[in-house]
Design an enzyme around this catalytic site. Structure first.
Site, PDB file in Angstrom:
ATOM      1  N   ASP A 113       0.878  -1.275  -0.107  1.00  0.00           N
ATOM      2  CA  ASP A 113      -0.026   0.102  -0.019  1.00  0.00           C
ATOM      3  C   ASP A 113       0.752   1.287   0.060  1.00  0.00           C
ATOM      4  O   ASP A 113       0.607   2.064  -0.633  1.00  0.00           O
ATOM      5  CB  ASP A 113      -0.897  -0.144   1.238  1.00  0.00           C
ATOM      6  CG  ASP A 113      -1.556  -1.333   1.553  1.00  0.00           C
ATOM      7  OD1 ASP A 113      -2.252  -1.085   2.544  1.00  0.00           O
ATOM      8  OD2 ASP A 113      -1.299  -2.165   0.719  1.00  0.00           O
ATOM      9  N   ASN A 148       4.347   8.429   1.741  1.00  0.00           N
ATOM     10  CA  ASN A 148       5.011   7.240   1.733  1.00  0.00           C
ATOM     11  C   ASN A 148       5.446   6.986   0.591  1.00  0.00           C
ATOM     12  O   ASN A 148       5.210   7.492  -0.559  1.00  0.00           O
ATOM     13  CB  ASN A 148       4.137   6.274   2.227  1.00  0.00           C
ATOM     14  CG  ASN A 148       4.168   5.948   3.769  1.00  0.00           C
ATOM     15  OD1 ASN A 148       5.191   5.818   4.453  1.00  0.00           O
ATOM     16  ND2 ASN A 148       2.827   6.076   4.301  1.00  0.00           N
ATOM     17  N   CYS A 169       5.844  10.692  10.550  1.00  0.00           N
ATOM     18  CA  CYS A 169       4.757   9.792  10.786  1.00  0.00           C
ATOM     19  C   CYS A 169       4.152   9.582  12.116  1.00  0.00           C
ATOM     20  O   CYS A 169       4.707  10.265  13.066  1.00  0.00           O
ATOM     21  CB  CYS A 169       5.390   8.284  10.362  1.00  0.00           C
ATOM     22  SG  CYS A 169       4.214   6.839  10.162  1.00  0.00           S
ATOM     23  N   HIS A 170       2.811   8.869  12.318  1.00  0.00           N
ATOM     24  CA  HIS A 170       2.138   9.069  13.400  1.00  0.00           C
ATOM     25  C   HIS A 170       2.392   7.543  14.037  1.00  0.00           C
ATOM     26  O   HIS A 170       1.667   7.400  15.078  1.00  0.00           O
ATOM     27  CB  HIS A 170       1.025   9.439  13.624  1.00  0.00           C
ATOM     28  CG  HIS A 170       0.026   8.979  12.558  1.00  0.00           C
ATOM     29  ND1 HIS A 170      -0.602   9.583  11.633  1.00  0.00           N
ATOM     30  CD2 HIS A 170      -0.258   7.756  12.099  1.00  0.00           C
ATOM     31  CE1 HIS A 170      -1.297   8.899  10.751  1.00  0.00           C
ATOM     32  NE2 HIS A 170      -1.051   7.671  11.144  1.00  0.00           N
ATOM     33  N   HIS A 198       7.859   2.671  10.011  1.00  0.00           N
ATOM     34  CA  HIS A 198       6.955   1.167   9.729  1.00  0.00           C
ATOM     35  C   HIS A 198       7.756   0.084  10.398  1.00  0.00           C
ATOM     36  O   HIS A 198       7.352  -1.118   9.868  1.00  0.00           O
ATOM     37  CB  HIS A 198       6.435   1.042   8.484  1.00  0.00           C
ATOM     38  CG  HIS A 198       5.471   2.162   8.000  1.00  0.00           C
ATOM     39  ND1 HIS A 198       5.433   2.617   6.955  1.00  0.00           N
ATOM     40  CD2 HIS A 198       4.669   2.964   8.654  1.00  0.00           C
ATOM     41  CE1 HIS A 198       4.494   3.687   6.541  1.00  0.00           C
ATOM     42  NE2 HIS A 198       3.990   3.782   7.771  1.00  0.00           N
ATOM     43  N   ASP A 262       2.472   0.426  12.889  1.00  0.00           N
ATOM     44  CA  ASP A 262       2.390  -0.134  11.691  1.00  0.00           C
ATOM     45  C   ASP A 262       3.419  -1.371  11.625  1.00  0.00           C
ATOM     46  O   ASP A 262       3.271  -2.320  10.873  1.00  0.00           O
ATOM     47  CB  ASP A 262       2.546   0.635  10.523  1.00  0.00           C
ATOM     48  CG  ASP A 262       1.942   1.649  10.490  1.00  0.00           C
ATOM     49  OD1 ASP A 262       0.982   1.881   9.635  1.00  0.00           O
ATOM     50  OD2 ASP A 262       2.157   3.024  11.079  1.00  0.00           O
TER      51      ASP A 262
END
Lengths: 454, 454
Positions: A113, A148, A169-170, A198, A262
């Site tokens: 994704d 991303n 990023c969160h 991630h 993630d």
């Protein structure tokens, strides 16, 4: 007062959060925000809503809009990149092609994704174009990279451009789900989270100054199974339950540190992802964020939000703050800007070149680590050595994948694209992997990529 | 005059070659050779034969024998390690167990043969014991490491011991098969071969000072298929045809440099190794050196050689030089000793710590590279950058496997052993991989390993 441009401002959820955060940050009131997108309709909506939100909260922001990137960049001090080239549909079609060849949910990293399709080509190419433009039109500005793939993207920009870049990023906020589930008071918790975007791990986990991993171990031993059988879990949305899912616990058991955000999905083991049944077993009732169920829920969430914004935009008498209350989103972009611009020193979780922060990672690889930010810039906080097993079985293989993607991109190397697919445990044969890459490259939106990857 | 001990001197083929080479090297005549093995019968045979060979060639070697390692080491200036702990049978049994779980020809690296069983435990443990003993009994001696795994073993010894160690293999000589097949005059050929042991690549290939890769390309285009259909190829033994097999050509095509020696097998693609049919397609009529056919041929070759030596030993009237003519074997151990001891400077292909020789490889990883040897020691010749695709898709993954094996060994980490297996594309499930490791560890010869890997 500063000037911030948001490139890809039509990303409705994301831009909305930035505007709310900005309006809540007094020291950034009166700033100029330039919204830039190539989608006129979306741009107009975000423009209208931003103006109204600023007015309602008395933030006095100067909101501008443009479809011209150069216009957006000139004079900017901060450039937030949230672009997803081509949107999601091409990626979905590439996924369908991959599934035809036997790759359930697509190929490569479990979070395809994020890659925006084959070789992350479109995203990486755009990132470099943006950085090049910035060198021309706002060479002193900071590029705040939200789009991303953050890991590949920020590493590429760092290596190829002189622009100051930082990835945001969160995902690391997932640690709050751990804290909540264990019933701890967040104020007494101290964490160090480190790795790659991630792919971040709970390196230090303290409660009232003491190692809190035993509390987590006890929860796993005594309460995890009950939780996984509870109605709460069985009815939860992917982003509500992944952090404390069986996948997270098993990943912790195999690697020795708890995966955060993630990471639970994108740094976990391949057999969690074999089919929907496996995904449900490991990631919860919907099979996690990137299953066909979870992903559809997410796309619906985006769609509903968009509809809500259209509705609000066409009803100017409504009060936006009633629909989007003025509370901080948790995103780090505005705190980052505030810290640099106004010397409001703060500790954030950022993606920056390693430069010795994590032992055993080359200096020119971007890591996600705690960083102290103020007017003097962004300074990583030393992390040191990660456990060897995580390094050798997870982080270095992930780093290698990043290098493979960048090598394929920089050298325009189709064989590398095929070799990446060939290494997937689901690959039946080299010819099958090759045919898949050829078919993906032959799609209409990939004509340029087809030429690029020789 | 020097003192050389051969640890594991019962390795009949290998020890025989060293004795022949020694007897041919005038500057090492009168040396003392201490043969050490724990197999009394084999030791006695090699002792008798070595004495006779030395006498026939008038090399005047002083041959000693012992079953005591300390006795062998004391006073040695060079220690050649050729030990295969436990012989081949335990490894064969571990392979049979792996096949039961669905891993044709065993797990892990395609050359599990070299690892001496699970986690390379027995070999690595022995290497460290030997190095520790050397620190005590002959701290200034050179350890010449011939026993596999050379890559893991020499790296481990280099990191854990102060002993001077160098790894020696003959696989790089495979380039001579390339030269011969192309019909070139070897004297006009210059090569640089570099990588890791069993993972070496033809980096420079010159003929009369010009790049000779186009000659190879032309052979591939015009003559390869004829060769693969020729009676010569279809009747050849694995070690006669692998170097110019379809596997070598395809590996070259995918990675960009020609693989040399064992590299054709051990650094090639997983789909070459799926089953006997695939192996035959890629490695020639016997399916290559490590197929059930090729490996049986090799074990038979060893057995026949042993029988021949028994026969010669029990017939002292026979002239050994008639059965083993005095010509250099091509092994590098004796030239290495001669260069160091007698300052006969020479260029060899050796396994030594990288220290900047190959770009992008850490200093403390052992590489196989050209090295200049004389009385001042062993000095690697700078190689520089390898092509990025080879690094990212082959060499670095291989290096990572080495680090995984060493981490599992040093930390006694059973989970790492399982994770290594789990990554094999043939793995059906984690539980299957786990059960395989548990069953291998529960074999009688692995009782110590079972305790070690927690």
């Amino acid at each position: 007062m500063t000037t911030i441009s948001i490139i890809g401002a039509g990303s409705v959820v994301f831009t909305g959060r930035l505007i709310v955060d900005l309006c809540l940050t007094k020291s950034l009131h009166n700033s100029t925000v330039i919204l830039m997108d190539i989608n006129r309709e979306r741009l107009n909506i975000m423009y209208e809503l931003a103006i109204r939100y600023s007015r309602e909260t008395e933030a006095n922001l100067v909101i501008k809009k443009t479809m011209d990137r150069r216009e957006a960049l000139e004079g900017s001090e901060f450039v937030v990149n949230t672009v997803k080239v081509g949107g999601y549909e091409p990626m979905e079609e590439e996924r369908r092609i991959a599934e035809k060849y036997g790759y359930y949910r697509g190929v490569g990293e479990r979070v395809s994704d994020y890659y925006g399709g084959i070789g992350a080509y479109h995203q990486l190419k755009f990132f470099l174009e943006l950085a090049t433009d910035m060198e021309k039109y706002c060479p002193d500005a900071w590029l705040i990279q939200a789009a991303n793939p953050v890991f590949e993207g920020v590493t590429l920009i760092h290596r190829m451009s002189k622009i100051k870049v930082v990835g945001v990023c969160h995902g690391h906020l997932g640690y709050k789900d751990v804290v909540r589930r264990l019933g701890l008071n967040e104020e007494n918790v101290r964490v160090t989270i480190a790795g790659f975007n991630h792919n971040v791990w709970l390196k230090d986990f303290l409660y009232k100054g003491e190692n809190a991993y035993p509390i987590l171990d006890e929860w796993i031993e005594k309460k995890a199974v009950d939780y996984w059988n509870s109605e709460e879990y069985l009815k939860s949305l992917p982003w509500e339950c992944e952090q404390m899912s069986p996948a997270a616990v098993e990943t912790y058991r195999l690697y020795g540190l708890f995966p955060i955000g993630d990471t639970v999905r994108s740094a976990s083991l391949w057999w969690f992802h074999k089919d929907l049944e496996s995904k449900k077993k490991w990631f919860g009732p919907t099979g996690g964020f990137d299953s066909e169920i979870g992903w559809t829920l997410y796309l619906n969430f985006l769609k509903e939000n968009l509809e809500k914004l259209y509705y609000l935009a066409s009803n100017p008498e409504l009060k936006l703050t009633e629909f989007y209350p003025p509370t901080f989103s948790g995103e780090q972009h505005i705190p980052l800007i505030d810290a640099i611009k106004n010397d409001n020193q703060t500790l954030l979780q950022l993606n920056i070149p390693n430069n010795g922060i994590i032992s055993g990672i080359p200096d020119n690889v971007v890591v996600e680590v705690p960083a102290l930010v103020d007017s003097s810039g962004v300074k990583g906080v030393h992390v040191g050595a990660m456990p060897k097993r995580i390094m050798l079985f997870n982080m270095i293989p992930r780093m290698l994948k990043m290098e493979q993607i960048l090598q394929a991109f920089i050298e325009g190397d189709r064989t590398s694209l095929i070799l990446m697919v060939a290494e997937d445990p689901r690959t039946l044969s080299f010819d099958n992997a090759k045919a898949l890459i050829e078919e993906q490259l032959s799609q209409s939106w990939n004509m340029e990529a087809l030429k690029h990857y020789k």
